[in-house]
Design a protein around this motif. Structure first.
Motif, PDB file in Angstrom:
ATOM      1  N   GLY A   1       0.811  -1.211   0.000  1.00  0.00           N
ATOM      2  CA  GLY A   1       0.000   0.000   0.000  1.00  0.00           C
ATOM      3  C   GLY A   1       0.844   1.261   0.000  1.00  0.00           C
ATOM      4  O   GLY A   1       1.696   1.455   0.869  1.00  0.00           O
TER       5      GLY A   1
ATOM      6  N   ILE B   1      -0.736   7.082   2.827  1.00  0.00           N
ATOM      7  CA  ILE B   1       0.010   7.737   3.901  1.00  0.00           C
ATOM      8  C   ILE B   1       0.640   6.682   4.821  1.00  0.00           C
ATOM      9  O   ILE B   1       1.785   6.844   5.274  1.00  0.00           O
ATOM     10  CB  ILE B   1      -0.900   8.734   4.683  1.00  0.00           C
ATOM     11  CG1 ILE B   1      -0.081   9.635   5.583  1.00  0.00           C
ATOM     12  CG2 ILE B   1      -1.972   8.039   5.493  1.00  0.00           C
ATOM     13  CD1 ILE B   1       0.693  10.685   4.892  1.00  0.00           C
TER      14      ILE B   1
ATOM     15  N   PHE C   1       4.862  -1.674  -2.071  1.00  0.00           N
ATOM     16  CA  PHE C   1       4.179  -2.090  -3.299  1.00  0.00           C
ATOM     17  C   PHE C   1       2.831  -1.382  -3.384  1.00  0.00           C
ATOM     18  O   PHE C   1       2.006  -1.503  -2.469  1.00  0.00           O
ATOM     19  CB  PHE C   1       3.971  -3.605  -3.321  1.00  0.00           C
ATOM     20  CG  PHE C   1       5.266  -4.364  -3.284  1.00  0.00           C
ATOM     21  CD1 PHE C   1       6.092  -4.398  -4.395  1.00  0.00           C
ATOM     22  CD2 PHE C   1       5.670  -5.005  -2.123  1.00  0.00           C
ATOM     23  CE1 PHE C   1       7.309  -5.072  -4.358  1.00  0.00           C
ATOM     24  CE2 PHE C   1       6.881  -5.675  -2.077  1.00  0.00           C
ATOM     25  CZ  PHE C   1       7.706  -5.702  -3.191  1.00  0.00           C
TER      26      PHE C   1
ATOM     27  N   SER D   1      -3.272   7.021  -4.458  1.00  0.00           N
ATOM     28  CA  SER D   1      -4.484   6.781  -5.253  1.00  0.00           C
ATOM     29  C   SER D   1      -5.640   6.247  -4.406  1.00  0.00           C
ATOM     30  O   SER D   1      -6.786   6.253  -4.849  1.00  0.00           O
ATOM     31  CB  SER D   1      -4.190   5.791  -6.386  1.00  0.00           C
ATOM     32  OG  SER D   1      -3.678   4.586  -5.831  1.00  0.00           O
TER      33      SER D   1
ATOM     34  N   THR E   1      -6.092   8.107   0.899  1.00  0.00           N
ATOM     35  CA  THR E   1      -5.328   9.298   1.280  1.00  0.00           C
ATOM     36  C   THR E   1      -5.523  10.429   0.283  1.00  0.00           C
ATOM     37  O   THR E   1      -5.803  11.571   0.674  1.00  0.00           O
ATOM     38  CB  THR E   1      -3.834   8.958   1.432  1.00  0.00           C
ATOM     39  OG1 THR E   1      -3.706   7.829   2.302  1.00  0.00           O
ATOM     40  CG2 THR E   1      -3.062  10.136   1.999  1.00  0.00           C
TER      41      THR E   1
ATOM     42  N   TYR F   1     -18.220  18.208   7.657  1.00  0.00           N
ATOM     43  CA  TYR F   1     -16.946  18.868   7.943  1.00  0.00           C
ATOM     44  C   TYR F   1     -16.636  19.780   6.765  1.00  0.00           C
ATOM     45  O   TYR F   1     -17.078  19.537   5.641  1.00  0.00           O
ATOM     46  CB  TYR F   1     -15.799  17.854   8.167  1.00  0.00           C
ATOM     47  CG  TYR F   1     -15.546  16.940   6.994  1.00  0.00           C
ATOM     48  CD1 TYR F   1     -14.684  17.304   5.963  1.00  0.00           C
ATOM     49  CD2 TYR F   1     -16.188  15.716   6.898  1.00  0.00           C
ATOM     50  CE1 TYR F   1     -14.479  16.476   4.872  1.00  0.00           C
ATOM     51  CE2 TYR F   1     -15.982  14.875   5.812  1.00  0.00           C
ATOM     52  CZ  TYR F   1     -15.117  15.262   4.809  1.00  0.00           C
ATOM     53  OH  TYR F   1     -14.919  14.443   3.727  1.00  0.00           O
TER      54      TYR F   1
HETATM   55  C1  FAD Z   1     -13.885  11.490   1.801  1.00  0.00           C
HETATM   56  C2  FAD Z   1     -12.859  11.175   2.863  1.00  0.00           C
HETATM   57  C3  FAD Z   1     -12.454  12.183   3.748  1.00  0.00           C
HETATM   58  C4  FAD Z   1     -11.498  11.899   4.726  1.00  0.00           C
HETATM   59  N1  FAD Z   1     -11.056  12.915   5.524  1.00  0.00           N
HETATM   60  C5  FAD Z   1     -10.055  12.683   6.403  1.00  0.00           C
HETATM   61  C6  FAD Z   1      -9.509  13.756   7.153  1.00  0.00           C
HETATM   62  O1  FAD Z   1      -9.914  14.903   7.039  1.00  0.00           O
HETATM   63  N2  FAD Z   1      -8.492  13.468   8.013  1.00  0.00           N
HETATM   64  C7  FAD Z   1      -8.020  12.191   8.180  1.00  0.00           C
HETATM   65  O2  FAD Z   1      -7.120  11.973   8.993  1.00  0.00           O
HETATM   66  N3  FAD Z   1      -8.524  11.157   7.461  1.00  0.00           N
HETATM   67  C8  FAD Z   1      -9.515  11.368   6.581  1.00  0.00           C
HETATM   68  N4  FAD Z   1     -10.019  10.335   5.846  1.00  0.00           N
HETATM   69  C9  FAD Z   1      -9.526   8.971   6.093  1.00  0.00           C
HETATM   70  C10 FAD Z   1      -8.163   8.779   5.447  1.00  0.00           C
HETATM   71  O3  FAD Z   1      -8.246   9.116   4.081  1.00  0.00           O
HETATM   72  C11 FAD Z   1      -7.685   7.330   5.571  1.00  0.00           C
HETATM   73  O4  FAD Z   1      -7.882   6.846   6.878  1.00  0.00           O
HETATM   74  C12 FAD Z   1      -6.208   7.235   5.244  1.00  0.00           C
HETATM   75  O5  FAD Z   1      -5.921   7.918   4.046  1.00  0.00           O
HETATM   76  C13 FAD Z   1      -5.762   5.787   5.141  1.00  0.00           C
HETATM   77  O6  FAD Z   1      -4.470   5.770   4.570  1.00  0.00           O
HETATM   78  P1  FAD Z   1      -3.818   4.395   4.142  1.00  0.00           P
HETATM   79  O7  FAD Z   1      -2.468   4.712   3.631  1.00  0.00           O
HETATM   80  O8  FAD Z   1      -3.914   3.453   5.285  1.00  0.00           O
HETATM   81  O9  FAD Z   1      -4.760   3.841   2.998  1.00  0.00           O
HETATM   82  P2  FAD Z   1      -4.853   4.289   1.460  1.00  0.00           P
HETATM   83  O10 FAD Z   1      -4.517   5.710   1.278  1.00  0.00           O
HETATM   84  O11 FAD Z   1      -6.162   3.815   0.963  1.00  0.00           O
HETATM   85  O12 FAD Z   1      -3.690   3.471   0.792  1.00  0.00           O
HETATM   86  C14 FAD Z   1      -3.782   2.081   0.596  1.00  0.00           C
HETATM   87  C15 FAD Z   1      -3.152   1.767  -0.729  1.00  0.00           C
HETATM   88  O13 FAD Z   1      -3.013   0.352  -0.846  1.00  0.00           O
HETATM   89  C16 FAD Z   1      -3.070   0.037  -2.212  1.00  0.00           C
HETATM   90  N5  FAD Z   1      -3.345  -1.406  -2.326  1.00  0.00           N
HETATM   91  C17 FAD Z   1      -4.455  -2.069  -1.931  1.00  0.00           C
HETATM   92  N6  FAD Z   1      -4.347  -3.376  -2.194  1.00  0.00           N
HETATM   93  C18 FAD Z   1      -3.123  -3.554  -2.741  1.00  0.00           C
HETATM   94  C19 FAD Z   1      -2.421  -4.695  -3.236  1.00  0.00           C
HETATM   95  N7  FAD Z   1      -2.958  -5.929  -3.195  1.00  0.00           N
HETATM   96  N8  FAD Z   1      -1.178  -4.515  -3.773  1.00  0.00           N
HETATM   97  C20 FAD Z   1      -0.616  -3.276  -3.802  1.00  0.00           C
HETATM   98  N9  FAD Z   1      -1.249  -2.167  -3.369  1.00  0.00           N
HETATM   99  C21 FAD Z   1      -2.484  -2.303  -2.827  1.00  0.00           C
HETATM  100  C22 FAD Z   1      -4.188   0.927  -2.720  1.00  0.00           C
HETATM  101  O14 FAD Z   1      -4.119   1.138  -4.119  1.00  0.00           O
HETATM  102  C23 FAD Z   1      -3.980   2.205  -1.918  1.00  0.00           C
HETATM  103  O15 FAD Z   1      -3.271   3.198  -2.643  1.00  0.00           O
HETATM  104  C24 FAD Z   1     -10.965  10.575   4.849  1.00  0.00           C
HETATM  105  C25 FAD Z   1     -11.368   9.579   3.956  1.00  0.00           C
HETATM  106  C26 FAD Z   1     -12.289   9.869   2.963  1.00  0.00           C
HETATM  107  C27 FAD Z   1     -12.690   8.787   2.003  1.00  0.00           C
END
Ligand code: FAD
Length: 384
Positions: free
Chosen positions: A14, A17, A37, A44, A47, A252
């Motif tokens: 992933g 962030i 990865f 995308s 985040t 918000y």
């Molecule tokens: C509309 C909206 C508003 C939000 N507002 C806020 C806010 O104001 N403040 C806040 O703190 N949070 C907010 N959030 C929540 C926040 O966006 C998420 O909690 C945070 O971005 C999670 O980050 P992450 O890196 O864990 O996941 P992601 O950013 O989803 O990253 C996971 C990545 O894993 C990749 N992936 C998945 N499966 C595989 C695989 N098999 N192989 C390789 N890659 C893979 C995906 O393509 C993706 O890019 C909001 C969310 C949304 C939808």
């Protein structure tokens, strides 16, 4: 199994962030044999679709501590990580339109102040004196923390990725993890559409896909993903420094650096599953509500409307830790609507857990998946 393309101590699945901040935190601890990865492009997933809000006003002690540590890290992002992420501490104004909730806000403020957070409680009159452009009709009470704020999530991901790369981490975009090789109860490699990579530890940072990725290891995680829509308006001159948020009011909103207003709300009727469509119903409901509360929005046009996914856990708090079924499998998922803001502290602690076997800066043990084995879990109340 496909051709072996490399070997790393830690493979992270992933490139949001969590994945990029973790790669950075691991490298900071001297663990530079790290690969990220990402099946698409960096940021995308959730985040790059999020509101970018960063707050410390939570309803439990542990969450306040985690958020406060994250803010310390955001405050030093530019010097430490080397990128300007438009971080701005314009505050969070939490608006309550409900008597019961307002009482809960007062209790939350006690907890927050015990942790050393500077939070104000404002009457509706004080809110309208300070922010005459907000309609305070039906407002019961508000709380305000000046040290809360917001940042640009894309820039944060790119900043972490660049810093991690400089220290030796490898980042593979457009590389999907299709299988995780578990032998004798231990992960030994990941299989991707670009080849096989050996590893000593794997981290699930796959956001909305956390459950499916965990199934590749044979470990069940109690997460579900729900669509959340959000839109941005055309710009106005900057005058609205804070994030305004209401749980009972279900919204918000903040003004971005270039003047646009970004806003969203939850929908309790959403069904679990990945769904990136947007609806006119959302635009209609949110605009009607927001124009009443913030009359200056009346003639602003919506420029762009998109959706992203909240990866939810049963108590609306992140699931972070190390599996006790497959010992070298780690996860940082299920953040609900606040993964961006806590990611710096979460990944700092998770990197310590991976490298030293123990998190030292912040306690994350209360976020381990095992908490759901207990009948009672304390649900975080401060979520939209
Ligand atoms: C509309 C909206 C508003 C939000 N507002 C806020 C806010 O104001 N403040 C806040 O703190 N949070 C907010 N959030 C929540 C926040 O966006 C998420 O909690 C945070 O971005 C999670 O980050 P992450 O890196 O864990 O996941 P992601 O950013 O989803 O990253 C996971 C990545 O894993 C990749 N992936 C998945 N499966 C595989 C695989 N098999 N192989 C390789 N890659 C893979 C995906 O393509 C993706 O890019 C909001 C969310 C949304 C939808």
């Amino acid at each position: 199994m496909s051709e072996v393309k490399g070997a790393y101590n830690v493979c992270i699945i992933g490139g949001g962030i969590t994945g990029t901040a973790l790669a950075y935190s691991l490298c900071n601890l001297g663990e530079t044999s790290v690969a990220v990865f990402e099946k698409s492009y960096l940021s995308s997933g959730s985040t790059g679709r999020c509101g970018g809000g960063i707050r410390q006003q939570w309803s439990t002690k542990n969450n306040v501590r985690l958020a406060m540590r994250s803010v310390e890290l955001f405050e030093h992002f530019k010097e430490d990580v080397g990128t300007d992420i438009e971080y701005y501490q314009g505050g969070y104004l939490m608006l309550s339109y409900d008597e019961e909730e307002a009482k809960q806000f007062e209790k939350n403020v006690e907890i927050q102040r015990e942790e050393g957070l500077d939070v104000e409680i404002l009457t509706p009159k004080q809110v309208s004196e300070r922010y005459p452009y907000i309609n305070t009709k039906d407002l019961v009470l508000a709380t305000f923390c000046q040290k809360d704020g917001h940042a640009n999530p894309h820039k944060a991901v790119i900043g972490y990725a660049q810093a991690a790369r400089r220290m030796g981490a490898k980042i593979y975009t457009h590389t999907e993890v299709l299988g995780i090789d578990v032998q004798n109860g231990k992960v030994v490699g990941v299989d991707t559409n670009q080849g096989y990579f050996k590893c000593d530890a794997v981290v699930n940072a796959s956001g909305p896909w956390s459950k499916q990725v965990s199934q590749l290891v044979g470990v069940d995680l109690p997460t579900e993903s729900y669509r959340h829509q959000i839109f941005v308006t055309e710009p106005l001159e900057n005058f609205f420094p804070m994030m305004a948020i209401s749980f009972a009011g279900n919204f918000y909103m903040r003004q971005a650096q270039h003047g646009q207003f970004i806003m969203g709300q939850g929908d309790k009727d959403e069904k679990p599953g990945i769904n990136y469509n947007v609806t006119f119903k959302f635009e209609k409901e949110l605009t009607v509500k927001m124009v009443e509360l913030f009359p200056f929005l009346r003639n602003l046009r919506i420029m762009r409307h998109w959706s992203g996914m909240y990866n939810m856990s049963p108590d609306a708090q992140p699931i972070i830790g190390q599996s006790n079924i497959v010992n070298n499998y780690f996860y940082a998922v299920g953040y609900s609507g606040h993964g961006f803001m806590v990611a710096p502290a979460v990944t700092e602690a998770l990197a310590e857990l991976i490298v030293f076997g123990k998190a030292t800066h912040t306690d994350i043990s209360y976020l381990n998946v095992d908490r759901f084995a207990n009948a009672e879990v304390e649900k975080e109340k401060n979520v939209v």
